[in-house]
Design a protein around this motif. Structure first.
Motif, short mmCIF file in Angstrom:
data_model
loop_
_atom_site.label_atom_id
_atom_site.label_comp_id
_atom_site.label_asym_id
_atom_site.label_seq_id
_atom_site.Cartn_x
_atom_site.Cartn_y
_atom_site.Cartn_z
N VAL A 45 0.87 -1.17 0.00
CA VAL A 45 0.00 0.00 0.00
C VAL A 45 0.90 1.22 0.00
CG1 VAL A 45 -1.82 1.25 1.20
CG2 VAL A 45 -1.75 -1.24 1.33
N ARG A 46 0.81 2.01 -1.06
CA ARG A 46 1.51 3.28 -1.10
C ARG A 46 0.46 4.36 -1.04
NH1 ARG A 46 4.15 -0.03 -4.67
NH2 ARG A 46 2.95 0.71 -6.45
N HIS A 47 0.88 5.59 -0.96
CA HIS A 47 -0.01 6.72 -0.70
C HIS A 47 -1.44 6.52 -1.20
CE1 HIS A 47 -1.39 10.65 0.16
NE2 HIS A 47 -1.47 11.01 -1.10
N ARG A 48 -1.67 6.52 -2.48
CA ARG A 48 -3.02 6.35 -3.02
C ARG A 48 -3.10 5.15 -3.93
NH1 ARG A 48 -6.22 7.50 -0.05
NH2 ARG A 48 -6.00 9.38 1.14
N GLU A 49 -2.17 4.23 -3.74
CA GLU A 49 -2.14 3.05 -4.61
C GLU A 49 -2.05 1.78 -3.77
OE1 GLU A 49 1.09 3.25 -7.39
OE2 GLU A 49 0.77 5.40 -7.71
N ILE A 50 -2.74 0.77 -4.24
CA ILE A 50 -2.64 -0.55 -3.61
C ILE A 50 -2.26 -1.52 -4.73
CG2 ILE A 50 -3.79 -2.35 -2.27
CD1 ILE A 50 -5.86 -0.22 -1.45
N GLU A 51 -1.23 -2.30 -4.48
CA GLU A 51 -0.80 -3.24 -5.50
C GLU A 51 -0.79 -4.65 -4.92
OE1 GLU A 51 2.69 -3.41 -8.82
OE2 GLU A 51 3.35 -3.05 -6.77
N PHE A 52 -1.44 -5.57 -5.64
CA PHE A 52 -1.44 -6.98 -5.27
C PHE A 52 -0.72 -7.76 -6.36
CE2 PHE A 52 -5.33 -5.28 -3.32
CZ PHE A 52 -5.21 -5.73 -2.01
N VAL A 53 0.19 -8.63 -5.97
CA VAL A 53 0.88 -9.48 -6.95
C VAL A 53 0.61 -10.93 -6.59
CG1 VAL A 53 3.09 -10.12 -7.99
CG2 VAL A 53 2.68 -7.73 -7.29
N MET A 54 -0.12 -11.61 -7.48
CA MET A 54 -0.44 -13.01 -7.24
C MET A 54 0.72 -13.87 -7.72
SD MET A 54 -4.47 -13.32 -7.92
CE MET A 54 -4.77 -12.45 -9.42
N LYS A 55 1.23 -14.70 -6.80
CA LYS A 55 2.42 -15.50 -7.11
C LYS A 55 2.06 -16.90 -7.60
CE LYS A 55 5.59 -12.63 -5.59
NZ LYS A 55 6.51 -11.99 -6.54
N GLY A 56 0.89 -17.37 -7.23
CA GLY A 56 0.51 -18.74 -7.61
C GLY A 56 -0.28 -19.39 -6.49
N LEU A 57 -0.46 -20.70 -6.61
CA LEU A 57 -1.28 -21.43 -5.64
C LEU A 57 -0.40 -22.31 -4.76
CD1 LEU A 57 -4.13 -22.68 -7.99
CD2 LEU A 57 -4.15 -20.67 -6.52
N LYS A 58 -0.84 -22.48 -3.52
CA LYS A 58 -0.17 -23.46 -2.67
C LYS A 58 -1.23 -24.20 -1.87
CE LYS A 58 0.74 -20.72 1.44
NZ LYS A 58 1.72 -20.13 2.34
N PRO A 59 -0.99 -25.49 -1.60
CA PRO A 59 -1.98 -26.26 -0.84
C PRO A 59 -2.14 -25.67 0.56
CG PRO A 59 -0.35 -27.71 -1.85
CD PRO A 59 0.15 -26.31 -2.01
N ARG A 60 -3.36 -25.64 1.04
CA ARG A 60 -3.65 -25.16 2.39
C ARG A 60 -3.50 -26.34 3.33
NH1 ARG A 60 -7.57 -21.61 4.21
NH2 ARG A 60 -8.72 -21.56 2.27
N GLY A 61 -2.39 -26.36 4.09
CA GLY A 61 -2.19 -27.47 5.02
C GLY A 61 -1.71 -28.71 4.28
#
Length: 133
Positions: A45-61
């Motif tokens: 989160v920067r001043h007026r920007e939000i950036e999300f970078v999806m890296k991939g999937l991983k098993p939950r547990g």
């Protein structure tokens, strides 16, 4: 392009921090039939920007067989005002939209209009229950 991910943004209560927040819930369109997955996401989160970078999937547990979509929730605190939001998926493909947030409640100001749209965004006004722990 086809929608691969859904993002729901809404007010929430973070039980760990005991604090109200704005929750970003990412979900795959694809259903998985053997294991439950999380989407690995970096964000900034920067001043007026939000950036999300999806890296991939991983098993939950380790041994969590299950059916369903991969879901990841990200709680952001102290957001207020207008934000330009960028979501990047593997392959450096980006979708952008803008939101306004007041009292943790988001309003979609500009939806995804990218040519290669892979993300569908929805804003909710009601406090959601935590779906994942």
């Amino acid at each position: 392009g086809p929608i691969e991910y859904y993002l729901t943004i809404g007010p929430a209560y973070n039980t760990e921090m005991k604090q109200e927040c704005t929750r970003f819930t990412f979900e795959t369109n694809e259903e998985f039939h053997h294991f439950q997955y999380l989407i690995t996401i970096d964000y900034e989160v920067r001043h007026r920007e939000i950036e999300f970078v999806m890296k991939g999937l991983k098993p939950r547990g380790m041994t969590m067989p299950g059916v369903g979509r991969a879901i990841t929730e990200i709680d952001l605190f102290d957001l207020g005002g207008k934000y330009a939001v960028t979501v990047e998926k593997p392959g450096q493909i980006r979708n952008s939209f803008s939101i306004g947030i007041r009292n943790h409640i988001p309003k979609l100001l500009k939806t995804v209009t990218d040519e290669d749209a892979f993300l569908e965004v929805a804003a909710e006004t009601v406090v959601g229950e935590t779906r994942t722990s």
